[in-house]
Enzyme design. Structure first.
Site, PDB file in Angstrom:
ATOM      1  N   ARG A  82      -4.215   9.717  17.643  1.00  0.00           N
ATOM      2  CA  ARG A  82      -5.546   9.512  17.042  1.00  0.00           C
ATOM      3  C   ARG A  82      -6.295   8.410  17.801  1.00  0.00           C
ATOM      4  NH1 ARG A  82      -8.685  12.031  13.228  1.00  0.00           N
ATOM      5  NH2 ARG A  82      -9.591  10.626  11.713  1.00  0.00           N
ATOM      6  N   TYR A 136       0.810  -1.217   0.000  1.00  0.00           N
ATOM      7  CA  TYR A 136       0.000   0.000   0.000  1.00  0.00           C
ATOM      8  C   TYR A 136       0.849   1.276   0.000  1.00  0.00           C
ATOM      9  CZ  TYR A 136      -4.515  -2.205   0.373  1.00  0.00           C
ATOM     10  OH  TYR A 136      -5.644  -2.902   0.075  1.00  0.00           O
ATOM     11  N   HIS A 193     -17.378  24.485  21.862  1.00  0.00           N
ATOM     12  CA  HIS A 193     -16.399  25.165  22.714  1.00  0.00           C
ATOM     13  C   HIS A 193     -15.140  25.387  21.868  1.00  0.00           C
ATOM     14  CE1 HIS A 193     -13.196  25.628  25.656  1.00  0.00           C
ATOM     15  NE2 HIS A 193     -14.110  25.851  26.610  1.00  0.00           N
ATOM     16  N   ARG A 197     -12.065  25.270  22.361  1.00  0.00           N
ATOM     17  CA  ARG A 197     -10.884  24.412  22.517  1.00  0.00           C
ATOM     18  C   ARG A 197     -11.248  22.938  22.703  1.00  0.00           C
ATOM     19  NH1 ARG A 197      -9.978  29.167  24.436  1.00  0.00           N
ATOM     20  NH2 ARG A 197     -11.030  28.752  26.401  1.00  0.00           N
ATOM     21  N   CYS A 221      -3.117   0.482  10.889  1.00  0.00           N
ATOM     22  CA  CYS A 221      -2.158   1.430  11.462  1.00  0.00           C
ATOM     23  C   CYS A 221      -2.567   1.854  12.868  1.00  0.00           C
ATOM     24  CB  CYS A 221      -2.077   2.659  10.561  1.00  0.00           C
ATOM     25  SG  CYS A 221      -1.866   2.215   8.839  1.00  0.00           S
ATOM     26  N   ARG A 264      -9.824  -5.112   5.652  1.00  0.00           N
ATOM     27  CA  ARG A 264      -8.856  -5.713   6.579  1.00  0.00           C
ATOM     28  C   ARG A 264      -8.913  -5.007   7.928  1.00  0.00           C
ATOM     29  NH1 ARG A 264      -3.486  -5.030   3.686  1.00  0.00           N
ATOM     30  NH2 ARG A 264      -4.427  -2.992   3.429  1.00  0.00           N
ATOM     31  N   ARG A 278       2.918   8.831   6.019  1.00  0.00           N
ATOM     32  CA  ARG A 278       1.806   9.311   6.856  1.00  0.00           C
ATOM     33  C   ARG A 278       0.584   9.605   5.990  1.00  0.00           C
ATOM     34  NH1 ARG A 278       4.495  15.000   8.791  1.00  0.00           N
ATOM     35  NH2 ARG A 278       4.298  14.035  10.821  1.00  0.00           N
ATOM     36  N   LYS A 323       6.216   8.870  14.262  1.00  0.00           N
ATOM     37  CA  LYS A 323       5.202   8.081  13.543  1.00  0.00           C
ATOM     38  C   LYS A 323       4.255   7.376  14.524  1.00  0.00           C
ATOM     39  CE  LYS A 323       2.921   5.711  10.628  1.00  0.00           C
ATOM     40  NZ  LYS A 323       2.037   6.298   9.623  1.00  0.00           N
ATOM     41  N   PHE A 331     -13.443  -0.800   6.838  1.00  0.00           N
ATOM     42  CA  PHE A 331     -12.935  -0.311   8.127  1.00  0.00           C
ATOM     43  C   PHE A 331     -13.194   1.180   8.321  1.00  0.00           C
ATOM     44  CE2 PHE A 331      -8.807   0.844   6.144  1.00  0.00           C
ATOM     45  CZ  PHE A 331      -8.434   1.959   6.878  1.00  0.00           C
TER      46      PHE A 331
HETATM   47  N1  SAJ Z   1     -12.291   6.435  13.373  1.00  0.00           N
HETATM   48  C1  SAJ Z   1     -13.294   6.607  14.322  1.00  0.00           C
HETATM   49  N2  SAJ Z   1     -13.628   7.869  14.710  1.00  0.00           N
HETATM   50  C2  SAJ Z   1     -13.007   8.967  14.187  1.00  0.00           C
HETATM   51  C3  SAJ Z   1     -11.978   8.798  13.228  1.00  0.00           C
HETATM   52  C4  SAJ Z   1     -11.647   7.512  12.847  1.00  0.00           C
HETATM   53  O1  SAJ Z   1     -13.887   5.636  14.816  1.00  0.00           O
HETATM   54  O2  SAJ Z   1     -13.380  10.084  14.569  1.00  0.00           O
HETATM   55  C5  SAJ Z   1     -11.915   5.071  12.958  1.00  0.00           C
HETATM   56  C6  SAJ Z   1     -12.185   4.793  11.488  1.00  0.00           C
HETATM   57  O3  SAJ Z   1     -13.518   4.428  11.283  1.00  0.00           O
HETATM   58  C7  SAJ Z   1     -11.218   3.656  11.241  1.00  0.00           C
HETATM   59  C8  SAJ Z   1     -10.032   4.009  12.128  1.00  0.00           C
HETATM   60  O4  SAJ Z   1     -10.511   4.938  13.077  1.00  0.00           O
HETATM   61  O5  SAJ Z   1     -11.778   2.426  11.660  1.00  0.00           O
HETATM   62  C9  SAJ Z   1      -8.831   4.606  11.420  1.00  0.00           C
HETATM   63  O6  SAJ Z   1      -9.240   5.482  10.402  1.00  0.00           O
HETATM   64  P1  SAJ Z   1      -8.496   6.865  10.079  1.00  0.00           P
HETATM   65  O7  SAJ Z   1      -9.161   7.450   8.888  1.00  0.00           O
HETATM   66  O8  SAJ Z   1      -8.465   7.721  11.285  1.00  0.00           O
HETATM   67  O9  SAJ Z   1      -6.985   6.467   9.810  1.00  0.00           O
HETATM   68  P2  SAJ Z   1      -6.250   5.374   8.840  1.00  0.00           P
HETATM   69  O10 SAJ Z   1      -5.970   4.140   9.650  1.00  0.00           O
HETATM   70  O11 SAJ Z   1      -6.969   5.191   7.564  1.00  0.00           O
HETATM   71  O12 SAJ Z   1      -4.861   6.140   8.538  1.00  0.00           O
HETATM   72  C10 SAJ Z   1      -4.043   6.531   9.631  1.00  0.00           C
HETATM   73  C11 SAJ Z   1      -3.687   8.019   9.453  1.00  0.00           C
HETATM   74  N3  SAJ Z   1      -3.078   8.512  10.687  1.00  0.00           N
HETATM   75  C12 SAJ Z   1      -3.541   9.627  11.311  1.00  0.00           C
HETATM   76  O13 SAJ Z   1      -4.512  10.244  10.922  1.00  0.00           O
HETATM   77  C13 SAJ Z   1      -2.785  10.067  12.520  1.00  0.00           C
HETATM   78  C14 SAJ Z   1      -2.726   8.188   8.274  1.00  0.00           C
HETATM   79  O14 SAJ Z   1      -2.291   9.529   8.162  1.00  0.00           O
HETATM   80  C15 SAJ Z   1      -1.510   7.255   8.453  1.00  0.00           C
HETATM   81  O15 SAJ Z   1      -0.599   7.379   7.371  1.00  0.00           O
HETATM   82  C16 SAJ Z   1      -2.033   5.834   8.497  1.00  0.00           C
HETATM   83  O16 SAJ Z   1      -2.873   5.714   9.648  1.00  0.00           O
HETATM   84  C17 SAJ Z   1      -0.820   4.914   8.584  1.00  0.00           C
HETATM   85  O17 SAJ Z   1      -0.479   4.296   7.560  1.00  0.00           O
HETATM   86  O18 SAJ Z   1      -0.166   4.864   9.633  1.00  0.00           O
END
Ligand code: SAJ
Length: 438
Positions: A243, A36, A274, A276, A290, A354, A184, A236, A346
């Site tokens: 998150r 990927y 709010h 902040r 990830c 996956r 990222r 990283k 996902f």
């Molecule tokens: N999710 C929630 N609530 C939210 C945001 C996300 O439940 O408010 C869930 C999503 O449904 C999903 C999971 O979190 O199941 C992850 O989704 P995502 O869109 O937040 O992130 P990924 O896994 O697709 O990609 C992340 C990203 N990292 C960050 O935003 C810090 C991306 O920038 C990274 O490059 C990637 O991981 C990676 O390869 O590490």
């Protein structure tokens, strides 16, 4: 994608006088691992004029890429790869060539005990070692536990005693450079974010960071920020842990709100007014390869101190069990009633199943209540193999709404967003994503 600069000059500058003094290698860049991250990176580099060899252990992947095809779904990737192959700037191989730059983009999975497995990175280092020449630069991109870049340096040093390999913490520059530069990019936007995002480049020594930066500066529109390898490795893991912890807060809040009998979506919407406060969105758990994985790398590096990070992982995993239990309670409330499970991916609007909590929940329900389950997933042509023999069926949205007494939103795909209260009238509805409120 058109290179926004005079490509050959940028490449000459990136290769640098030092590397150019050594025998010309087979390729300018070798990307080890065509998954990927590796495949899009290889194709983007080729589109910017680099002469790239993508390396993968899978002959099938190599054949597909050499034929101008892709084995993964990602927006714009098919076009980029076919163009790169057509121009001859990208080739694929199962063996590592000699190159000016090596990028390692192989998987770093978790073991059963939630410990990082860096064996693929180690074998990539062993494959590079015999081919590397003085003047070359090795960059690790795989998400890795802190210390992995030094481990790669150690492997190359052991296998190539003829080369002086730089050592972390020492200023002495070596015959080769070693750096860590984490990807990222967001799945679904990989091609765009590969070029636009800022990058953090950590050298084993400052000279190593400068050398790796020369490569990234040739195609990155964002800033290329240099630091040392250990800081870059930690950055990283911190990004994805940040998150995960914030999503865990939202997920925990959704369970607390259920206990208190208040609507979590109203609470979040109003709290976020709010200046902040910015609570993220709860869901049926955290998926992908990830965010649900990388925090464990920090926990394994500092098991006693990383208490919040560990707990966040546990909270997010718990949310999937909690969601499943709530759906089972709905099924019990409507004996013989059918449930429409909306979404398996996902996250919204991708076809990646996956490590998907939605898929895990649907599979687990199907194992015991298969006959009562209708899955609606616009990104699936068939139900994944695990559903075979369970009686669960893949259905269109309209058909599922017609037949189901219970509707559960597991993924807020755009295709579901036109659902109206009228269409759901008289049904039991569980919206794990708050889609119907937005
Ligand atoms: N999710 C929630 N609530 C939210 C945001 C996300 O439940 O408010 C869930 C999503 O449904 C999903 C999971 O979190 O199941 C992850 O989704 P995502 O869109 O937040 O992130 P990924 O896994 O697709 O990609 C992340 C990203 N990292 C960050 O935003 C810090 C991306 O920038 C990274 O490059 C990637 O991981 C990676 O390869 O590490």
């Amino acid at each position: 994608m058109n290179a926004p600069f005079d490509t050959p000059k940028a490449i000459d500058a990136a290769i640098g006088a030092e590397a150019a003094r050594h025998p010309a290698p087979d390729h300018q860049v070798a990307v080890v691992g065509l998954g990927y991250i590796g495949l899009p990176t290889a194709a983007v580099l080729a589109s910017y004029g680099w002469n790239v060899c993508g390396v993968d252990v899978s002959e099938k992947v190599v054949e597909t890429v050499n034929a101008g095809g892709v084995h993964i779904e990602e927006r714009d990737l098919d076009r980029l790869v076919s163009e790169a192959i057509e121009t001859g700037r990208l080739t694929a191989s199962t063996t590592v060539p000699s190159a000016h730059f090596y990028m390692i983009a192989v998987p770093t999975p978790l073991t059963e005990e939630n410990l990082p497995d860096i064996s693929y990175v180690e074998s990539a280092a062993r494959a590079i070692a015999p081919r590397i020449q003085a003047g070359a630069c090795v960059i690790v991109e795989s998400t890795s536990p802190v210390g992995t870049t030094e481990r790669v340096a150690q492997i190359i040093a052991t296998l190539r005693p003829d080369l002086t390999v730089p050592v972390f913490g020492e200023q002495r520059s070596g015959d080769i450079a070693l750096a860590y530069c984490p990807e990222r990019v967001l799945p679904g936007k990989i091609v765009r974010e590969l070029v636009q995002n800022d990058r953090v480049i950590g050298g084993v020594t400052p000279a190593c960071a400068a050398r790796a930066k020369a490569l990234y500066s040739s195609f990155i529109e964002g800033d290329c920020l240099t630091t040392n390898a250990r800081v870059a490795e930690t950055v990283k893991l911190v990004e994805n842990s940040f998150r995960d912890v914030n999503i865990a807060f939202a997920n925990e809040l959704s369970v607390v709100a259920d206990d208190l009998g208040v609507d979590v979506w109203d609470v979040i919407r109003l709290a976020n007014r709010h200046p902040r406060v910015n609570v993220l969105q709860p869901g049926p758990g955290v998926g992908g390869h990830c965010i649900a994985v990388d925090p464990w790398f920090l926990v394994s590096g500092s098991p006693k101190a990383a208490r919040l990070i560990r707990t966040a992982r546990e909270v997010n995993d718990f949310k999937s069990n909690y969601t499943e239990r709530r759906i089972r309670a709905l099924l019990d409330a409507v004996p013989d009633g059918k449930v429409a499970l909306l979404g398996l991916a996902f996250k919204p609007d991708i076809d990646d199943f996956r490590e998907s909590p939605a898929l895990e929940i649907a599979l687990s329900l199907a194992r015991t209540r298969g006959q009562r389950i209708m899955v609606v997933e616009p990104f699936a042509k068939d139900l994944p193999n695990g559903f075979a023999g369970t009686g669960a069926q893949l259905a269109g949205l309209d058909e599922a709404l017609e037949q189901a007494e219970i509707v559960v939103v597991l993924v807020d795909h755009t295709a579901f967003k036109h659902l109206t209260p009228e269409a759901l009238k008289g049904k039991l509805v569980y919206d794990t994503r708050g889609m119907l409120k937005r």
